[in-house]
Design a protein around this motif. Structure first.
Motif, PDB file in Angstrom:
ATOM      1  N   PRO A   1       1.521  29.733  12.974  1.00  0.00           N
ATOM      2  CA  PRO A   1       0.063  29.405  13.360  1.00  0.00           C
ATOM      3  C   PRO A   1      -0.639  29.582  12.068  1.00  0.00           C
ATOM      4  O   PRO A   1      -1.562  28.797  11.606  1.00  0.00           O
ATOM      5  CB  PRO A   1      -0.091  30.132  14.429  1.00  0.00           C
ATOM      6  N   THR A   2      -0.429  30.799  11.574  1.00  0.00           N
ATOM      7  CA  THR A   2      -1.238  31.271  10.438  1.00  0.00           C
ATOM      8  C   THR A   2      -0.948  30.317   9.054  1.00  0.00           C
ATOM      9  O   THR A   2      -1.982  29.966   8.355  1.00  0.00           O
ATOM     10  CB  THR A   2      -1.023  32.711   9.822  1.00  0.00           C
ATOM     11  N   LEU A   3       0.369  30.068   8.974  1.00  0.00           N
ATOM     12  CA  LEU A   3       0.656  29.338   7.889  1.00  0.00           C
ATOM     13  C   LEU A   3       0.118  27.791   7.790  1.00  0.00           C
ATOM     14  O   LEU A   3      -0.350  27.321   6.970  1.00  0.00           O
ATOM     15  CB  LEU A   3       1.999  29.446   7.791  1.00  0.00           C
ATOM     16  N   VAL A   4       0.229  27.153   9.258  1.00  0.00           N
ATOM     17  CA  VAL A   4      -0.343  25.970   9.328  1.00  0.00           C
ATOM     18  C   VAL A   4      -1.897  26.053   9.161  1.00  0.00           C
ATOM     19  O   VAL A   4      -2.273  24.985   8.443  1.00  0.00           O
ATOM     20  CB  VAL A   4      -0.058  25.421  10.700  1.00  0.00           C
TER      21      VAL A   4
ATOM     22  N   LEU B   1       9.319  31.422   1.088  1.00  0.00           N
ATOM     23  CA  LEU B   1       8.863  32.186   2.383  1.00  0.00           C
ATOM     24  C   LEU B   1      10.099  32.897   2.873  1.00  0.00           C
ATOM     25  O   LEU B   1      10.744  31.798   3.198  1.00  0.00           O
ATOM     26  CB  LEU B   1       7.835  31.873   3.016  1.00  0.00           C
ATOM     27  N   LYS B   2      10.376  33.944   3.086  1.00  0.00           N
ATOM     28  CA  LYS B   2      11.675  34.172   3.665  1.00  0.00           C
ATOM     29  C   LYS B   2      11.541  35.141   4.943  1.00  0.00           C
ATOM     30  O   LYS B   2      10.829  36.295   5.037  1.00  0.00           O
ATOM     31  CB  LYS B   2      12.580  35.129   2.812  1.00  0.00           C
ATOM     32  N   THR B   3      11.931  34.676   6.162  1.00  0.00           N
ATOM     33  CA  THR B   3      12.258  35.620   7.082  1.00  0.00           C
ATOM     34  C   THR B   3      13.073  35.052   8.172  1.00  0.00           C
ATOM     35  O   THR B   3      13.312  33.940   8.331  1.00  0.00           O
ATOM     36  CB  THR B   3      10.803  35.768   7.905  1.00  0.00           C
ATOM     37  N   PRO B   4      13.827  35.823   8.977  1.00  0.00           N
ATOM     38  CA  PRO B   4      14.628  35.146   9.832  1.00  0.00           C
ATOM     39  C   PRO B   4      14.174  34.004  10.860  1.00  0.00           C
ATOM     40  O   PRO B   4      12.880  34.424  11.063  1.00  0.00           O
ATOM     41  CB  PRO B   4      15.202  36.427  10.765  1.00  0.00           C
ATOM     42  N   ALA B   5      14.886  33.205  11.111  1.00  0.00           N
ATOM     43  CA  ALA B   5      14.388  32.008  12.128  1.00  0.00           C
ATOM     44  C   ALA B   5      13.625  32.480  13.454  1.00  0.00           C
ATOM     45  O   ALA B   5      12.565  32.101  13.835  1.00  0.00           O
ATOM     46  CB  ALA B   5      15.438  30.983  12.481  1.00  0.00           C
ATOM     47  N   GLN B   6      13.975  33.398  13.993  1.00  0.00           N
ATOM     48  CA  GLN B   6      13.455  34.079  15.134  1.00  0.00           C
ATOM     49  C   GLN B   6      12.119  34.447  14.942  1.00  0.00           C
ATOM     50  O   GLN B   6      10.926  34.851  15.826  1.00  0.00           O
ATOM     51  CB  GLN B   6      14.209  35.082  15.983  1.00  0.00           C
ATOM     52  N   ASN B   7      11.827  34.802  13.698  1.00  0.00           N
ATOM     53  CA  ASN B   7      10.372  35.309  13.345  1.00  0.00           C
ATOM     54  C   ASN B   7       9.343  34.164  12.835  1.00  0.00           C
ATOM     55  O   ASN B   7       7.919  34.274  12.581  1.00  0.00           O
ATOM     56  CB  ASN B   7      10.342  36.194  12.294  1.00  0.00           C
ATOM     57  N   PHE B   8      10.019  32.842  12.832  1.00  0.00           N
ATOM     58  CA  PHE B   8       9.166  31.525  12.511  1.00  0.00           C
ATOM     59  C   PHE B   8       7.853  31.544  13.219  1.00  0.00           C
ATOM     60  O   PHE B   8       6.689  31.254  12.525  1.00  0.00           O
ATOM     61  CB  PHE B   8       9.947  30.532  12.371  1.00  0.00           C
ATOM     62  N   ALA B   9       8.094  31.630  14.537  1.00  0.00           N
ATOM     63  CA  ALA B   9       6.798  31.422  15.494  1.00  0.00           C
ATOM     64  C   ALA B   9       5.751  32.587  15.299  1.00  0.00           C
ATOM     65  O   ALA B   9       4.706  32.173  15.496  1.00  0.00           O
ATOM     66  CB  ALA B   9       7.179  31.556  16.995  1.00  0.00           C
TER      67      ALA B   9
ATOM     68  N   LEU C   1      -1.920  26.032   5.119  1.00  0.00           N
ATOM     69  CA  LEU C   1      -1.518  25.109   4.608  1.00  0.00           C
ATOM     70  C   LEU C   1      -1.302  23.561   4.932  1.00  0.00           C
ATOM     71  O   LEU C   1      -0.794  22.627   4.370  1.00  0.00           O
ATOM     72  CB  LEU C   1       0.095  25.601   4.184  1.00  0.00           C
ATOM     73  N   GLY C   2      -1.707  23.524   6.322  1.00  0.00           N
ATOM     74  CA  GLY C   2      -1.711  22.374   6.954  1.00  0.00           C
ATOM     75  C   GLY C   2      -0.336  22.221   7.719  1.00  0.00           C
ATOM     76  O   GLY C   2       0.486  23.128   7.691  1.00  0.00           O
ATOM     77  N   ARG C   3      -0.114  20.827   8.332  1.00  0.00           N
ATOM     78  CA  ARG C   3       0.888  20.535   9.127  1.00  0.00           C
ATOM     79  C   ARG C   3       2.383  20.517   8.136  1.00  0.00           C
ATOM     80  O   ARG C   3       2.116  19.890   7.095  1.00  0.00           O
ATOM     81  CB  ARG C   3       0.813  19.069   9.489  1.00  0.00           C
ATOM     82  N   PRO C   4       3.507  20.946   8.558  1.00  0.00           N
ATOM     83  CA  PRO C   4       4.476  21.079   7.545  1.00  0.00           C
ATOM     84  C   PRO C   4       5.110  19.522   7.337  1.00  0.00           C
ATOM     85  O   PRO C   4       4.960  18.695   8.278  1.00  0.00           O
ATOM     86  CB  PRO C   4       5.432  21.750   8.369  1.00  0.00           C
TER      87      PRO C   4
ATOM     88  N   ALA D   1      -2.505  37.343   4.511  1.00  0.00           N
ATOM     89  CA  ALA D   1      -2.573  36.446   5.920  1.00  0.00           C
ATOM     90  C   ALA D   1      -1.402  36.767   6.525  1.00  0.00           C
ATOM     91  O   ALA D   1      -1.416  36.703   7.875  1.00  0.00           O
ATOM     92  CB  ALA D   1      -2.848  35.112   5.694  1.00  0.00           C
ATOM     93  N   CYS D   2      -0.227  37.088   5.922  1.00  0.00           N
ATOM     94  CA  CYS D   2       1.096  37.179   6.746  1.00  0.00           C
ATOM     95  C   CYS D   2       1.738  38.574   6.021  1.00  0.00           C
ATOM     96  O   CYS D   2       2.883  38.325   5.410  1.00  0.00           O
ATOM     97  CB  CYS D   2       1.910  36.202   6.601  1.00  0.00           C
ATOM     98  N   PRO D   3       1.185  39.707   6.631  1.00  0.00           N
ATOM     99  CA  PRO D   3       1.809  40.992   6.201  1.00  0.00           C
ATOM    100  C   PRO D   3       3.508  40.897   6.643  1.00  0.00           C
ATOM    101  O   PRO D   3       3.631  40.613   7.664  1.00  0.00           O
ATOM    102  CB  PRO D   3       1.014  41.993   6.818  1.00  0.00           C
TER     103      PRO D   3
END
Length: 130
Positions: free
Chosen positions: A41-44, A29-37, A47-50, A3-5
């Motif tokens: 949406p896919t993770l939500v 799950l690891k990625t720089p904060a600037q990539n969170f966005a 997984l639902g709302r954080p 889902a998140c390559p």
């Protein structure tokens, strides 16, 4: 992963080390904060709302098929991540420390979460400084 390559993940915690635990699955799950966005949406949608959403940490905590899921979305450049990584590496590479951690977890069964967290943090502090 499908889902998140490109998003790196690690299976950590008691279940990954096969030591006593509270039926909890911990995933980082690891990625720089600037990539969170880019991934959020896919993770939500999966997984639902954080449970917690901060600048360099997003966390989900929920029950699924009899297990508690603790999924942390972390920026690997942060001190929080670096400290977590130190603990992970110690547990992976030092079987004696891993065994002692398992003993601590057994001893703390039935105690409050707060007391367990205090003992766990003291143990990790000892492990990182010994």
């Amino acid at each position: 992963q499908k889902a998140c390559p490109g998003l790196e993940s690690d299976f950590v915690g008691s279940a990954s080390y096969e030591i006593p635990g509270e039926k909890e699955i911990d995933i980082v799950l690891k990625t720089p904060a600037q990539n969170f966005a880019k991934y959020l949406p896919t993770l939500v949608s999966i997984l639902g709302r954080p449970y917690r959403k901060q600048k360099t940490l997003i966390q989900w905590y929920f029950a699924d098929q009899g297990y508690m899921m603790d999924i942390g979305f972390l920026d690997p450049s942060t001190n929080l991540f670096k400290e977590e990584l130190k603990i992970i590496r110690i547990l992976e590479n030092d079987k004696e420390v891993l065994h002692e951690y398992g003993v601590l977890k057994k001893k703390m069964k039935g105690h409050s979460l707060r007391k367990y967290q205090q003992k766990k943090l003291a143990f990790f502090d000892w492990a990182m400084n010994s």
